[in-house]
Design an enzyme around this catalytic site. Structure first.
Site, PDB file in Angstrom:
ATOM      1  N   CYS A 100       0.817  -1.222   0.000  1.00  0.00           N
ATOM      2  CA  CYS A 100       0.000   0.000   0.000  1.00  0.00           C
ATOM      3  C   CYS A 100       0.847   1.268   0.000  1.00  0.00           C
ATOM      4  O   CYS A 100       0.337   2.351  -0.268  1.00  0.00           O
ATOM      5  CB  CYS A 100      -0.938  -0.010   1.201  1.00  0.00           C
ATOM      6  SG  CYS A 100      -2.069  -1.392   1.139  1.00  0.00           S
TER       7      CYS A 100
ATOM      8  N   HIS B 153      -2.583   7.099   3.665  1.00  0.00           N
ATOM      9  CA  HIS B 153      -3.133   5.922   2.984  1.00  0.00           C
ATOM     10  C   HIS B 153      -4.596   5.764   3.384  1.00  0.00           C
ATOM     11  O   HIS B 153      -4.925   5.786   4.575  1.00  0.00           O
ATOM     12  CB  HIS B 153      -2.322   4.689   3.381  1.00  0.00           C
ATOM     13  CG  HIS B 153      -2.904   3.406   2.896  1.00  0.00           C
ATOM     14  ND1 HIS B 153      -3.484   3.266   1.653  1.00  0.00           N
ATOM     15  CD2 HIS B 153      -3.001   2.185   3.492  1.00  0.00           C
ATOM     16  CE1 HIS B 153      -3.910   2.031   1.500  1.00  0.00           C
ATOM     17  NE2 HIS B 153      -3.638   1.360   2.610  1.00  0.00           N
TER      18      HIS B 153
ATOM     19  N   ASN C 268     -10.291   0.746   0.556  1.00  0.00           N
ATOM     20  CA  ASN C 268      -8.837   0.722   0.531  1.00  0.00           C
ATOM     21  C   ASN C 268      -8.391   0.221  -0.849  1.00  0.00           C
ATOM     22  O   ASN C 268      -8.539  -0.956  -1.151  1.00  0.00           O
ATOM     23  CB  ASN C 268      -8.346  -0.194   1.663  1.00  0.00           C
ATOM     24  CG  ASN C 268      -6.838  -0.332   1.708  1.00  0.00           C
ATOM     25  OD1 ASN C 268      -6.139   0.060   0.783  1.00  0.00           O
ATOM     26  ND2 ASN C 268      -6.342  -0.918   2.789  1.00  0.00           N
TER      27      ASN C 268
HETATM   28  O1  UT7 Z   1      -3.801  -1.518   3.355  1.00  0.00           O
HETATM   29  C1  UT7 Z   1      -3.516  -2.367   4.404  1.00  0.00           C
HETATM   30  C2  UT7 Z   1      -3.730  -1.628   5.641  1.00  0.00           C
HETATM   31  N1  UT7 Z   1      -4.715  -2.293   6.451  1.00  0.00           N
HETATM   32  C3  UT7 Z   1      -5.319  -1.625   7.407  1.00  0.00           C
HETATM   33  O2  UT7 Z   1      -5.137  -0.450   7.560  1.00  0.00           O
HETATM   34  C4  UT7 Z   1      -6.252  -2.377   8.331  1.00  0.00           C
HETATM   35  C5  UT7 Z   1      -6.036  -1.911   9.739  1.00  0.00           C
HETATM   36  N2  UT7 Z   1      -7.007  -2.556  10.663  1.00  0.00           N
HETATM   37  C6  UT7 Z   1      -8.271  -2.136  10.731  1.00  0.00           C
HETATM   38  O3  UT7 Z   1      -8.644  -1.198  10.049  1.00  0.00           O
HETATM   39  C7  UT7 Z   1      -9.191  -2.832  11.698  1.00  0.00           C
HETATM   40  O4  UT7 Z   1      -8.459  -3.717  12.496  1.00  0.00           O
HETATM   41  C8  UT7 Z   1     -10.324  -3.626  10.973  1.00  0.00           C
HETATM   42  C9  UT7 Z   1     -11.308  -2.643  10.348  1.00  0.00           C
HETATM   43  C10 UT7 Z   1      -9.743  -4.538   9.909  1.00  0.00           C
HETATM   44  C11 UT7 Z   1     -11.104  -4.471  11.978  1.00  0.00           C
HETATM   45  O5  UT7 Z   1     -11.593  -3.662  13.038  1.00  0.00           O
HETATM   46  P1  UT7 Z   1     -11.397  -4.131  14.549  1.00  0.00           P
HETATM   47  O6  UT7 Z   1     -12.034  -3.117  15.384  1.00  0.00           O
HETATM   48  O7  UT7 Z   1      -9.931  -4.364  14.747  1.00  0.00           O
HETATM   49  O8  UT7 Z   1     -12.244  -5.448  14.600  1.00  0.00           O
HETATM   50  P2  UT7 Z   1     -11.772  -6.937  14.997  1.00  0.00           P
HETATM   51  O9  UT7 Z   1     -10.908  -7.512  13.925  1.00  0.00           O
HETATM   52  O10 UT7 Z   1     -11.255  -6.920  16.385  1.00  0.00           O
HETATM   53  O11 UT7 Z   1     -13.143  -7.695  14.997  1.00  0.00           O
HETATM   54  C12 UT7 Z   1     -14.145  -7.391  15.957  1.00  0.00           C
HETATM   55  C13 UT7 Z   1     -15.351  -8.270  15.682  1.00  0.00           C
HETATM   56  C14 UT7 Z   1     -15.003  -9.747  15.561  1.00  0.00           C
HETATM   57  O12 UT7 Z   1     -16.067 -10.483  16.154  1.00  0.00           O
HETATM   58  P3  UT7 Z   1     -15.908 -11.084  17.644  1.00  0.00           P
HETATM   59  O13 UT7 Z   1     -14.705 -11.969  17.575  1.00  0.00           O
HETATM   60  O14 UT7 Z   1     -15.719  -9.892  18.522  1.00  0.00           O
HETATM   61  O15 UT7 Z   1     -17.197 -11.803  17.841  1.00  0.00           O
HETATM   62  C15 UT7 Z   1     -15.016  -9.993  14.086  1.00  0.00           C
HETATM   63  O16 UT7 Z   1     -15.338 -11.331  13.749  1.00  0.00           O
HETATM   64  O17 UT7 Z   1     -15.961  -7.911  14.458  1.00  0.00           O
HETATM   65  C16 UT7 Z   1     -16.120  -9.075  13.645  1.00  0.00           C
HETATM   66  N3  UT7 Z   1     -16.044  -8.685  12.251  1.00  0.00           N
HETATM   67  C17 UT7 Z   1     -17.109  -8.243  11.554  1.00  0.00           C
HETATM   68  N4  UT7 Z   1     -18.408  -8.084  11.882  1.00  0.00           N
HETATM   69  C18 UT7 Z   1     -19.238  -7.615  10.946  1.00  0.00           C
HETATM   70  C19 UT7 Z   1     -14.950  -8.645  11.454  1.00  0.00           C
HETATM   71  N5  UT7 Z   1     -15.303  -8.204  10.240  1.00  0.00           N
HETATM   72  C20 UT7 Z   1     -16.637  -7.958  10.280  1.00  0.00           C
HETATM   73  C21 UT7 Z   1     -17.553  -7.452   9.338  1.00  0.00           C
HETATM   74  N6  UT7 Z   1     -18.832  -7.303   9.711  1.00  0.00           N
HETATM   75  N7  UT7 Z   1     -17.191  -7.121   8.079  1.00  0.00           N
END
Ligand code: UT7
Length: 316
Positions: A108, A241, A271
């Protein structure tokens, strides 16, 4: 180095969060609150190379240059239909240029790596005009049953023509290898001497990338400003980014800068990997949001883990 033209192009198909929740266990509310994304563009029967060429031609037109005046093409790309030749070669053919071409994969942060390389080539006197294209289709790399990744990405292309002259830009590039955090694998092919492995879609440890992105971007932007003898307040716009609004907001509050200095379009594009900053730059440029003579600070991060940051004077 000065940027003398920009362009961008997006696929036709617009996919909203509600469209995704029709086949995934997700919701508009979850995606918006965690990322800021409302919709993204996805390649269907268009070719990525056509988007890339369209962006390149717009940038050249704004620069007032013909394809024959381009001395080098650098294309930032992670995935495209060709393993070989390089996407930059295909773009060269489409726009009718005759110069050498090379692709680079800085994930990225690739657009900023291309800018840094371009500045070195321009300063060495090797080139007068370089066309940088960032063209990405992460939709072809994610698993569309994995809600944790596929909702985040979109496809797109953007270009910038950079030319010798102007004020020197400052760059800060880092790589600290940890492929476990963010990766995707190609299939191994059918070589009889090699263990057979299938391709695997994008895996991302979102929380690790989030922490890396916020700390790296904040530190890089502070360091770059300090090294240049500038205050953060002297930067006109910070182009980060376009991965996640929460990351932008976390960096902005740590740097204590006003909201209007952190423009974003992740809500409409998702993204788009290395194309993200380049698309944003083109939208700001064409929307008249950038003042001639202002300083732009850019910062990107991604798989590697790799990061890049840049400060340059906007002279268009
Ligand atoms: O270009 C590459 C750069 N990448 C990035 O910048 C990504 C950086 N990271 C992020 O932006 C965030 O970590 C994410 C947006 C990817 C995820 O957000 P988060 O607040 O870190 O969520 P999480 O991964 O801790 O997931 C929380 C919950 C989980 O459920 P449980 O385990 O708490 O029951 C996930 O399974 O949200 C769930 N989850 C979703 N729920 C609904 C994950 N994806 C989804 C979804 N819809 N699309």
């Amino acid at each position: 180095m000065k940027i003398i033209g920009t362009g961008s192009a997006a696929p036709e198909l617009r996919i909203t969060n509600d469209d995704l929740s029709a086949f995934l266990d997700t919701s508009d509310e979850w995606i918006r609150t965690r990322t800021g994304i409302a919709e993204r563009r996805i390649l269907t029967d268009e070719a990525l190379e056509d988007l890339a060429a369209e962006a390149a031609e717009k940038a050249l037109e704004q620069a007032g240059l013909g394809a024959g005046q381009v001395d080098y093409i650098f294309c930032s790309n992670v995935i495209n239909p060709y393993l070989t030749p390089a996407l930059s070669c295909v773009i060269q053919g489409k726009i009718g240029a005759a110069c050498p071409c090379i692709d680079l994969n800085g994930a990225c942060a690739g657009f900023l790596y291309a800018l840094e390389m371009a500045e070195a080539y321009l300063k060495s006197g090797k080139c007068q005009n370089i066309l940088i294209v960032a063209a990405e289709c992460p939709s072809r790399m994610v698993d569309w049953t994995d809600r944790a990744t596929c909702v985040l990405f979109g496809d797109g292309a953007a270009a910038a023509v950079v030319s010798a002259g102007g004020e020197d830009a400052s760059f800060l590039m880092h790589t600290s290898c940890d492929a476990s955090v963010l990766h995707a694998y190609h299939a191994s092919g059918n070589c009889p001497y090699t263990p057979q492995t299938a391709s695997s879609p994008l895996f991302m440890n979102g929380q690790e990338v989030y922490k890396f992105a916020v700390s790296r971007s904040t530190e890089d932007l502070r360091t770059l400003c300090a090294d240049r003898g500038m205050e953060l307040s002297q930067v006109g716009h910070f182009l980060l980014h376009q991965a996640n609004l929460r990351i932008l907001e976390a960096v902005r509050t740590r740097l204590k800068q006003p909201k209007e200095k952190f423009p974003h379009n992740v809500e409409l594009h998702g993204n788009t990997s290395s194309a993200g900053i380049a698309i944003l730059l083109d939208e700001l440029n064409r929307g008249g949001a950038l003042q001639k003579g202002e300083y732009l600070a850019m910062s990107a991060f991604g798989a590697g883990l790799t990061s890049g940051a840049c400060i340059l004077k906007w002279e268009l």
